[in-house]
Design an enzyme around this catalytic site. Structure first.
Site, mmCIF file in Angstrom:
data_model
loop_
_atom_site.group_PDB
_atom_site.id
_atom_site.type_symbol
_atom_site.label_atom_id
_atom_site.label_comp_id
_atom_site.label_asym_id
_atom_site.label_seq_id
_atom_site.Cartn_x
_atom_site.Cartn_y
_atom_site.Cartn_z
ATOM 1 N N GLN A 93 4.532 -9.252 -11.210
ATOM 2 C CA GLN A 93 5.981 -9.284 -11.087
ATOM 3 C C GLN A 93 6.630 -9.251 -12.471
ATOM 4 O O GLN A 93 5.988 -9.565 -13.481
ATOM 5 C CB GLN A 93 6.427 -10.555 -10.363
ATOM 6 N N GLY A 148 -0.381 -19.110 -4.771
ATOM 7 C CA GLY A 148 0.869 -18.772 -4.107
ATOM 8 C C GLY A 148 1.094 -17.286 -3.928
ATOM 9 O O GLY A 148 2.196 -16.850 -3.609
ATOM 10 N N CYS A 191 0.839 -1.197 0.000
ATOM 11 C CA CYS A 191 0.000 0.000 0.000
ATOM 12 C C CYS A 191 0.884 1.260 0.000
ATOM 13 O O CYS A 191 2.000 1.255 0.518
ATOM 14 C CB CYS A 191 -0.923 0.007 1.230
ATOM 15 N N HIS A 207 -1.100 -6.746 -7.676
ATOM 16 C CA HIS A 207 0.273 -6.565 -8.154
ATOM 17 C C HIS A 207 0.702 -7.734 -9.020
ATOM 18 O O HIS A 207 0.129 -8.819 -8.964
ATOM 19 C CB HIS A 207 1.241 -6.431 -6.966
ATOM 20 N N LYS A 240 -8.605 -27.959 -10.313
ATOM 21 C CA LYS A 240 -8.005 -29.067 -11.041
ATOM 22 C C LYS A 240 -6.604 -29.276 -10.477
ATOM 23 O O LYS A 240 -5.810 -28.325 -10.415
ATOM 24 C CB LYS A 240 -7.927 -28.711 -12.533
ATOM 25 N N HIS A 256 -2.965 -7.400 -2.292
ATOM 26 C CA HIS A 256 -2.877 -6.099 -2.967
ATOM 27 C C HIS A 256 -2.625 -6.348 -4.464
ATOM 28 O O HIS A 256 -1.751 -7.146 -4.815
ATOM 29 C CB HIS A 256 -1.728 -5.278 -2.365
ATOM 30 N N HIS A 314 -6.041 -1.086 -2.296
ATOM 31 C CA HIS A 314 -5.808 -2.439 -1.782
ATOM 32 C C HIS A 314 -6.965 -3.403 -2.084
ATOM 33 O O HIS A 314 -6.770 -4.618 -2.162
ATOM 34 C CB HIS A 314 -5.590 -2.345 -0.264
ATOM 35 N N ASN A 327 0.609 -13.554 -10.198
ATOM 36 C CA ASN A 327 -0.026 -14.638 -9.452
ATOM 37 C C ASN A 327 -1.173 -14.018 -8.688
ATOM 38 O O ASN A 327 -0.952 -13.162 -7.835
ATOM 39 C CB ASN A 327 0.949 -15.272 -8.449
ATOM 40 N N SER A 368 1.132 -14.087 -1.999
ATOM 41 C CA SER A 368 1.213 -13.906 -0.557
ATOM 42 C C SER A 368 0.631 -12.576 -0.097
ATOM 43 O O SER A 368 0.592 -12.288 1.082
ATOM 44 C CB SER A 368 2.665 -14.051 -0.095
HETATM 45 O O1 LIG Z 1 7.334 -13.950 -5.235
HETATM 46 P P1 LIG Z 1 6.151 -14.376 -4.425
HETATM 47 O O2 LIG Z 1 4.862 -13.777 -4.924
HETATM 48 O O3 LIG Z 1 6.328 -14.205 -2.954
HETATM 49 O O4 LIG Z 1 6.060 -15.958 -4.662
HETATM 50 C C1 LIG Z 1 5.222 -16.602 -5.570
HETATM 51 O O5 LIG Z 1 5.626 -16.410 -6.927
HETATM 52 C C2 LIG Z 1 6.903 -16.934 -7.292
HETATM 53 C C3 LIG Z 1 7.090 -16.739 -8.788
HETATM 54 O O6 LIG Z 1 6.084 -17.402 -9.550
HETATM 55 C C4 LIG Z 1 7.037 -18.414 -6.907
HETATM 56 O O7 LIG Z 1 8.367 -18.813 -7.096
HETATM 57 C C5 LIG Z 1 6.646 -18.658 -5.438
HETATM 58 O O8 LIG Z 1 6.632 -20.036 -5.181
HETATM 59 C C6 LIG Z 1 5.244 -18.080 -5.206
HETATM 60 O O9 LIG Z 1 4.843 -18.267 -3.869
HETATM 61 O O1 LIG Z 2 -7.949 -39.908 -10.301
HETATM 62 P P1 LIG Z 2 -8.094 -39.090 -9.048
HETATM 63 O O2 LIG Z 2 -7.226 -39.570 -7.920
HETATM 64 O O3 LIG Z 2 -9.528 -38.906 -8.626
HETATM 65 O O4 LIG Z 2 -7.576 -37.642 -9.460
HETATM 66 C C1 LIG Z 2 -6.313 -37.119 -9.204
HETATM 67 O O5 LIG Z 2 -5.306 -37.718 -10.014
HETATM 68 C C2 LIG Z 2 -5.423 -37.529 -11.429
HETATM 69 C C3 LIG Z 2 -4.201 -38.127 -12.096
HETATM 70 O O6 LIG Z 2 -3.009 -37.535 -11.660
HETATM 71 C C4 LIG Z 2 -5.579 -36.052 -11.784
HETATM 72 O O7 LIG Z 2 -5.899 -35.934 -13.155
HETATM 73 C C5 LIG Z 2 -6.668 -35.372 -10.962
HETATM 74 O O8 LIG Z 2 -6.676 -33.983 -11.224
HETATM 75 C C6 LIG Z 2 -6.399 -35.635 -9.471
HETATM 76 O O9 LIG Z 2 -7.399 -35.032 -8.673
#
Ligand SMILES: O=P(O)(O)O[C@H]1O[C@H](CO)[C@@H](O)[C@H](O)[C@H]1O
Ligand SMILES: O=P(O)(O)O[C@H]1O[C@H](CO)[C@@H](O)[C@H](O)[C@H]1O
Lengths: 340, 340
Positions: free
Chosen positions: B169, B160, B55, B167, B312, B165, B114, B154, B162
């Site tokens: 990257q 992921g 912020c 934003h 998924k 707000h 925010h 993200n 955190s």
């Molecule tokens: O940088 P952040 O937002 O704290 O972190 C997030 O984005 C990153 C980049 O995709 C990932 O590596 C981290 O695992 C995720 O938690």
């Molecule tokens: O078949 P399950 O255990 O219900 O489903 C899980 O495993 C599958 C195979 O890795 C994935 O496609 C599904 O997204 C997951 O929820």
């Protein structure tokens, strides 16, 4: 001696099996975590749950009744992603390209005991699972429509596992999936050049260095590969060059089971929780070729990073760029070894 | 007319941009879900949060104070995965291969408010974000040590993120990450053969078919690519062949902002929740070459499958085999279009 730069500075490591890279940022482990925490359920489950569709004697969603099995039980997935009777077709419409894909998807219960996981089973009990994997692989390999067999397990709710009863899956199909195709290419290139197994030669190097080895017995090694992506990713590799799991004799199968027992038990101790992961066996295609270049191995991809509730998110940069990890393979090895 | 087999039978579709395949199992959408549900937080956030390090006017963890910014604000990531002053080294030790990697990681706040997300912002407000992306890309492109710039976001705790707000990257580095490398190869192969843009030719085909188009204005198209992996994955593509975002003029930037506004608002309506996703822009490397084969595009990878709480899971089979989806791209298009 290990290059200490690898512990201090951002770098990328090459995965010899896929030909891809992982970005390693050792200094980033200091980052505080303010994001999502996973729910943990450390409650002990009952040995039998009447609502579980995998428990012995219970009825599944399609009306079938599970036998009163005593060790391992296999059935065809009631909601299979691949079906063996589905229509064959092709789309080749300019830049729209598709192909029908057929296959067989099975579920394999590791134990009738609802409360257990592989980490709670003895090597002899796990050996029965290995025997069943061999049996299924062999049967599917004999099916001319099946050219690849993917054995895997999703463990834990955070890994999309919808039932805590100890079980894995076997998806088999007519073509090679992406990841297998990559490893096939890298291994065939190496083998045709060197006449030795890529993974075998890598293993010799690791056994000499002893920097990423977690455990070994006469026939198997558990290690963190140099190019590991997930914080506590590990790999079980047979010391002898074997293309697939059928080449293991019974004594070797027991040693393999021991390796599985050792790593899954260590995982559970790491964050004092039933450790979630996806595991899978990569091995030679069942396309009728000799596939001498293949060296089978089992990998564990666990999502947890710092505790039972804080996982590594493979999101933005990882989805659009390359996988990225914070702690190095070498520090993860030390943490796991301390628990053996 | 679309091939109806694609809606009825398991098949794999080819991703022309990466050269990889996705397994599609249309019949599997009927599978009941008994697994993990995500937590949803539909609570309205305040416009200012004194504990938020993004912020305006607040102090970050390293002691720096954010300016009282009025629209967009950029700073270098306090816990950067890539650093521009880190040591240069190489490991070429048999099958252990590594290279140091340097770069610059930035955070870009989309708004001082925010409580907002891109979905709550007007095209004119989003245009300011686009202008900032252009400015950052240009500046990093001028840095001889930077050869690729990855802009991404993200959104949502499940991705992921955190801090809620609004934003994104920008991670920039000296070499091409895996995903960019794949798309670079596929595009250069096509361009050298056809002298036209791969994505441009694909777009013409989609515009003619009108089966996967969600929205278009004079300069941009929002569509679900034929080979989409995530249930509601979408892509924004410029109609003209542009290698990177610097080729957009201000009027085009506004139309691009409109496309972002349209798809993010539709996403929020889909499951009546602030829709989580990772988004990213893939565009030409900043290596000083012309890169005429590149056609820039923005993709959204949202994890939700059936509701605000059921996502998924890309786990076992997906990690060891290929990505797998249940609902087809064509049914997802219909669901999103109904919300426009
Ligand atoms: O940088 P952040 O937002 O704290 O972190 C997030 O984005 C990153 C980049 O995709 C990932 O590596 C981290 O695992 C995720 O938690
Ligand atoms: O078949 P399950 O255990 O219900 O489903 C899980 O495993 C599958 C195979 O890795 C994935 O496609 C599904 O997204 C997951 O929820």
């Amino acid at each position: 001696m290990e290059n200490t730069d690898l512990q201090d500075y951002s770098h990328k490591r090459y995965n010899i099996l896929t030909g891809e890279w992982v970005l390693v940022s050792p200094h980033r482990a200091k980052r505080p975590w303010q994001g999502q925490n996973e729910a943990v359920n450390n409650e002990k489950r009952p040995t039998y749950d009447e609502t579980c569709y995998l428990c012995a004697g219970n009825t599944r969603i399609n009306g079938e009744v599970n036998p009163k099995y005593e060790d391992v039980f296999v059935f065809t997935n009631d909601f299979a992603a691949l079906q063996n009777d589905s229509k064959s077709f092709e789309v080749n419409d300019g830049l729209l390209v598709a192909q029908s894909e057929t296959g067989i998807c099975k579920v394999i219960c590791f134990s009738p005991d609802h409360s257990k996981s592989l980490a709670d089973m003895t090597p002899v009990e796990i050996q029965k699972v290995v025997f069943q994997w061999q049996k299924e692989y062999k049967e599917l390999a004999n099916n001319p429509a099946i050219n690849y067999v993917q054995i895997f397990e999703n463990k834990g709710a955070v890994m999309g596992c919808s039932n805590p009863h100890p079980h894995g899956q076997i998806w088999s199909q007519s073509t090679l999936p992406n990841e297998v195709d990559k490893k096939n290419i890298q291994q065939v290139n190496y083998y045709s050049k060197n006449k030795t197994s890529l993974l075998g030669d890598y293993l010799s190097q690791e056994l000499e260095k002893q920097e990423r080895i977690i455990f070994e017995n006469d026939n198997f090694v558990v290690l963190i590969p140099f190019w590991a992506v997930w914080p506590f990713e590990t790999m079980i590799v047979p010391k002898k060059h074997q293309t697939n799991i059928l080449e293991m004799d019974d004594a070797q199968a027991l040693q393999y089971a021991e390796a599985i027992a050792v790593i899954t038990k260590a995982y559970d101790k790491l964050f004092n929780t039933s450790f979630p992961y996806s595991s899978g066996i990569h091995q030679s295609p069942t396309d009728g070729n000799e596939n001498k270049h293949w060296h089978w191995h089992m990998s564990f991809y666990p999502p947890l990073l710092r505790s039972a509730t804080v996982k590594k998110f493979m999101v933005g940069y990882e989805m659009f760029g390359s996988p990225q990890r914070d702690i190095t393979a070498e520090s993860a090895v030390k943490m796991i070894k301390a628990l053996l």
